[in-house]
Scaffold this active site. Structure first.
Site, PDB file in Angstrom:
ATOM      1  N   HIS A 184      38.525  37.095  28.907  1.00 52.61           N
ATOM      2  CA  HIS A 184      39.306  38.133  28.263  1.00 52.61           C
ATOM      3  C   HIS A 184      40.839  37.533  28.065  1.00 52.61           C
ATOM      4  CE1 HIS A 184      40.576  39.079  32.891  1.00 52.61           C
ATOM      5  NE2 HIS A 184      41.739  38.535  32.289  1.00 52.61           N
ATOM      6  N   ASN A 197      36.312  35.553  32.328  1.00 50.54           N
ATOM      7  CA  ASN A 197      34.978  36.037  31.560  1.00 50.54           C
ATOM      8  C   ASN A 197      35.754  35.977  30.183  1.00 50.54           C
ATOM      9  OD1 ASN A 197      37.025  38.054  31.452  1.00 50.54           O
ATOM     10  ND2 ASN A 197      35.725  39.749  32.115  1.00 50.54           N
ATOM     11  N   ASP A 254      50.184  43.817  29.056  1.00 51.58           N
ATOM     12  CA  ASP A 254      49.523  44.886  29.882  1.00 51.58           C
ATOM     13  C   ASP A 254      50.082  45.232  31.043  1.00 51.58           C
ATOM     14  OD1 ASP A 254      48.895  42.418  31.090  1.00 51.58           O
ATOM     15  OD2 ASP A 254      46.986  42.223  30.395  1.00 51.58           O
ATOM     16  N   GLU A 313      38.463  43.087  27.669  1.00 55.38           N
ATOM     17  CA  GLU A 313      37.064  42.362  28.246  1.00 55.38           C
ATOM     18  C   GLU A 313      36.278  42.215  27.191  1.00 55.38           C
ATOM     19  OE1 GLU A 313      37.553  41.659  31.205  1.00 55.38           O
ATOM     20  OE2 GLU A 313      38.233  43.101  32.558  1.00 55.38           O
TER      21      GLU A 313
END
Ligand code: F6R
Length: 243
Positions: free
Chosen positions: A138, A136, A67, A143
């Protein structure tokens, strides 16, 4: 899924680096997927040492990073281009022509994502993908709620992700969007290595590895992948019940 519980961050980094180096020696022209973030820094340092002191050869490898933030120039200190240059690329003998990171500065972000996905396909797919995990759940910047078949796409980052990454980097601002390999892209990798360290990751590691497979916890999909090795330090593994 294989879970390797290590004493501490140093052992996790070293064991993950040796796992990768064994794969590189076995297949010197492999396609390696790379992650950024705090967790793999020690692993990259060990891979750099293996190159410097033991001659580990990176010259045949093709790499794809997971990313990049949208809108950042390659030389922006906050960019993942800069991170990878500082932590790995400037220390090993990768061929720059075979190194890939999404171009966050591209004007046509969707077009850049499609180009990136096509490049991965053209390279024959990813042999081994390295992942960290967000607070979280990810993976990449996928997400909670991300489609399990998603390919490389533009992501609106969760507020928590931006805040956590700003705090870690000591940055005043970070872009609120990024380009990320999709969950489908990651799941197509033939082998996956997941790294996690520290007490702060203990709850999400328990959810991801032992909880239900759900888009609410993107990393939980890894339970359905045929070949995943998790390198955890003792703190990150501390809440696993099946240890
Ligand atoms: C980085 C990435 C993210 C990180 C995750 C954990 O390329 O894709 O999923 O792996 O945010 O980051 P750290 O290691 O900083 O806790």
């Amino acid at each position: 899924m294989q879970v390797v519980i290590c004493r501490d961050y140093a052992e996790m980094s070293s064991r993950a680096a040796h796992f990768i180096s064994e794969r590189v020696m076995r297949k010197p022209h492999m396609v390696l997927g790379l992650a950024t973030g705090e967790t793999p820094v020690g692993m990259y340092a060990e891979l750099s040492r293996l190159h410097r002191e033991e001659g580990l050869d990176f010259s045949g490898l093709t790499t794809f990073n997971l990313d990049e933030y949208c809108g950042l120039a390659h030389d922006d200190p906050r960019s993942y281009h800069t991170f990878m240059a500082d932590n790995l690329f400037s220390h090993v003998n990768l061929n720059p022509l075979l190194v890939h990171i999404p171009d966050g500065a591209a004007l046509d972000a969707d077009g850049e994502c499609a180009r990136y996905e096509a490049l991965i396909e053209a390279a024959g797919g990813i042999d081994l993908q390295v992942l960290g995990i967000g607070m979280n759940g990810h993976i990449g910047f996928n997400e909670p709620g991300t489609d399990r078949n998603s390919t490389t796409h533009v992501v609106q980052l969760a507020r928590q992700t931006v805040e956590v990454n700003q705090a870690k980097g000591g940055y005043d601002t970070l872009p609120g969007s990024a380009m990320s390999m999709g969950i489908g892209t990651i799941m197509k990798a033939r082998e996956i290595v997941l790294l996690a360290s520290g007490d702060g990751k203990a709850d999400i590691i328990k959810n991801a590895l032992e909880g239900p497979v759900t888009p609410k916890t993107p990393a939980s999909i890894l339970q359905t992948h045929p070949s995943v090795v998790c390198f955890l330090d003792a703190a990150a593994a501390s809440r696993l019940s099946k240890r």
